[in-house]
Write a protein that holds these residues in place. Sequence first.
Motif, short mmCIF file in Angstrom:
data_model
loop_
_atom_site.label_atom_id
_atom_site.label_comp_id
_atom_site.label_asym_id
_atom_site.label_seq_id
_atom_site.Cartn_x
_atom_site.Cartn_y
_atom_site.Cartn_z
N ILE A 1 16.04 -32.94 -2.58
CA ILE A 1 15.88 -34.28 -3.16
C ILE A 1 14.69 -34.99 -2.51
CG2 ILE A 1 16.94 -36.55 -3.45
CD1 ILE A 1 19.66 -35.13 -3.53
N PHE A 2 14.63 -34.91 -1.20
CA PHE A 2 13.56 -35.60 -0.47
C PHE A 2 12.19 -35.01 -0.82
CE2 PHE A 2 10.93 -36.13 3.40
CZ PHE A 2 10.88 -37.51 3.41
N THR A 3 12.11 -33.70 -0.94
CA THR A 3 10.85 -33.06 -1.31
C THR A 3 10.41 -33.48 -2.71
OG1 THR A 3 11.43 -31.13 0.03
CG2 THR A 3 9.67 -30.84 -1.59
N THR A 4 11.38 -33.59 -3.62
CA THR A 4 11.08 -34.06 -4.98
C THR A 4 10.55 -35.48 -4.96
OG1 THR A 4 12.88 -32.67 -5.82
CG2 THR A 4 12.02 -34.35 -7.30
N ILE A 5 11.15 -36.33 -4.12
CA ILE A 5 10.68 -37.72 -3.99
C ILE A 5 9.24 -37.73 -3.49
CG2 ILE A 5 10.98 -39.86 -2.68
CD1 ILE A 5 14.00 -39.32 -2.73
N ASN B 1 20.21 -33.22 7.24
CA ASN B 1 19.18 -32.22 6.96
C ASN B 1 19.80 -30.97 6.34
OD1 ASN B 1 16.52 -31.36 6.90
ND2 ASN B 1 16.66 -30.40 8.92
N LYS B 2 20.39 -31.14 5.16
CA LYS B 2 20.98 -30.04 4.41
C LYS B 2 20.02 -29.63 3.28
CE LYS B 2 24.89 -29.97 6.68
NZ LYS B 2 26.12 -30.53 6.12
N PRO B 3 20.12 -28.38 2.78
CA PRO B 3 19.19 -27.91 1.74
C PRO B 3 19.13 -28.80 0.51
CG PRO B 3 20.42 -26.07 2.65
CD PRO B 3 21.04 -27.30 3.23
N ASN B 4 20.31 -29.28 0.03
CA ASN B 4 20.29 -30.10 -1.19
C ASN B 4 19.61 -31.44 -0.93
OD1 ASN B 4 22.52 -30.67 0.50
ND2 ASN B 4 23.49 -31.86 -1.12
N ASN B 5 19.87 -32.03 0.25
CA ASN B 5 19.21 -33.29 0.59
C ASN B 5 17.71 -33.09 0.80
OD1 ASN B 5 21.70 -34.57 0.52
ND2 ASN B 5 22.04 -34.34 2.73
N LEU C 1 16.34 -41.05 -7.42
CA LEU C 1 16.48 -40.00 -6.41
C LEU C 1 16.84 -40.56 -5.04
CD1 LEU C 1 13.48 -37.70 -7.45
CD2 LEU C 1 15.91 -37.10 -7.56
N LYS C 2 16.25 -41.70 -4.70
CA LYS C 2 16.58 -42.34 -3.42
C LYS C 2 18.06 -42.74 -3.38
CE LYS C 2 12.07 -44.24 -2.09
NZ LYS C 2 11.29 -45.46 -1.83
N GLN C 3 18.53 -43.32 -4.50
CA GLN C 3 19.94 -43.69 -4.57
C GLN C 3 20.84 -42.46 -4.49
OE1 GLN C 3 20.24 -45.98 -8.17
NE2 GLN C 3 19.39 -47.86 -7.24
N GLN C 4 20.38 -41.39 -5.14
CA GLN C 4 21.14 -40.14 -5.09
C GLN C 4 21.20 -39.59 -3.66
OE1 GLN C 4 19.63 -37.13 -7.77
NE2 GLN C 4 20.88 -35.51 -6.86
N LEU C 5 20.08 -39.68 -2.94
CA LEU C 5 20.04 -39.20 -1.56
C LEU C 5 20.94 -40.04 -0.65
CD1 LEU C 5 18.82 -37.31 0.58
CD2 LEU C 5 16.90 -38.91 0.78
N LEU C 6 20.90 -41.35 -0.83
CA LEU C 6 21.70 -42.24 0.00
C LEU C 6 23.19 -42.17 -0.34
CD1 LEU C 6 19.40 -45.41 0.12
CD2 LEU C 6 19.74 -43.69 1.91
N ALA C 7 23.50 -41.62 -1.50
CA ALA C 7 24.90 -41.52 -1.91
C ALA C 7 25.56 -40.23 -1.43
CB ALA C 7 25.00 -41.61 -3.43
N THR C 8 24.80 -39.34 -0.84
CA THR C 8 25.41 -38.10 -0.33
C THR C 8 26.35 -38.42 0.83
OG1 THR C 8 23.56 -37.72 1.19
CG2 THR C 8 23.39 -36.75 -1.00
N PRO C 9 27.40 -37.63 1.04
CA PRO C 9 28.36 -37.91 2.12
C PRO C 9 27.70 -38.01 3.49
CG PRO C 9 29.23 -36.23 0.65
CD PRO C 9 27.82 -36.46 0.24
N GLU C 10 26.70 -37.15 3.73
CA GLU C 10 26.04 -37.16 5.04
C GLU C 10 25.30 -38.47 5.28
OE1 GLU C 10 26.58 -33.18 3.36
OE2 GLU C 10 25.34 -34.87 2.68
#
Length: 409
Positions: free
Chosen positions: A130-134, A123-127, A201-210
Amino acid sequence: MLRKIQSFISLFFTKSRNINNEPVNKVSLTVIIIIDLFILFNVFAGLDDISRWYLSPSQAYPCYSQWQNYQQDTRVDRDFLIVSEALNKVYNSPENYEESPEGHLGKVSPICINFTTLKDNINKPNNKLIFTTIEDKQKQVTSLEEKNQTIRNQYDSTLLEKIAGQPSNLSINQVEAQKARQELDKNNLNINSLQKEIKDLKQQLLATPESVNFISFLNSEIKFNEVKQGYEKALFWYPSIQIIFQLLFLLPLIFISLFVHKLSIKKGYGLISLMSWHLLVIFFIPLLIKIFEFLQIGVIFKFFFDIITVIFGGLLFLINYLYIFLIPAIGFGIIKFFQQIVFNPKNQASKRVEKSRCLNCGKKIQRDHHHCPHCGYSQYVECHNCQSLTYKLMPYCYHCGTVQNENEQ
């Protein structure tokens, strides 16, 4: 056996309604019953509170249900769905997990605390952005699909009107075939474009280190099996732990009531004897209920279940046969307890003879009184050996020392 049960029931109601062998008036009995109900309510409330003192399996392993659902989920986007839960804040934070043992016994699984920490890190601002955009793009897709459905419905109605010979100037729909086709194609292109963007965007979110760390943790079979085994073990022992704590709550109350009851009988305190007797009954009611509940779900049930499963296979109805015989045996033991400890007239008689008290009501009388002037009870019986008068309820004749027949007492 039947005679003993009838005698027990008769004595039970006699003790519940009399003070020094005199019936209690209706007003006093009503007050006593109201007090009984109040105490019974508080006893059950106390039992419920103390049963929650030790952490339940779901509290000790709060991540188990989420983790198990993830393991059993066969959907392609299960990784995104569980990550979206973290971003939607539909789970307990690790702080709550760590604070839950306060005021309780037991501890939360360290693996579950780690589970939630990793999930919380997502639950970081950048993630979140991304989720809000999705979500926004998904809303656009839904809106376009609804528009397409409306166009198709209107177009179908127009075709039916033409088939029926309806003039175009009287039509309730103003959708032409070519215009409808163009609008549908345009919307479908936008939908495809949005869906591709959503996928990226989903792939981008799942690719984050967290997200990578959390998904990797979820796919660790060793850690999941450890949590699963701990949860199942806690689930197995939890009913036993609950009954132990409930007994710790009830047994002191029972022993105190029993002590006060016996002391008040010895001292001749009729009202205290009646009140303590009612308390004793009140405390035994939830004790019996909790014992029967434990026999249905606790370690003993599991023990019998395993034995019958091994020996007789699927004939699990034999457990019911076992309980049909076991419960009466427990009831018999309870009756014997009351007869030997609470209702034992011989124990009372010995002490009353020593203090020159009536064998029945416990009030002071003279030794040469054959009958109690307070209740009229006969104090003596004829010895079957020497025919001399000796005390009732005593094991030996005080003239010749012969053992007295219990039926003559």
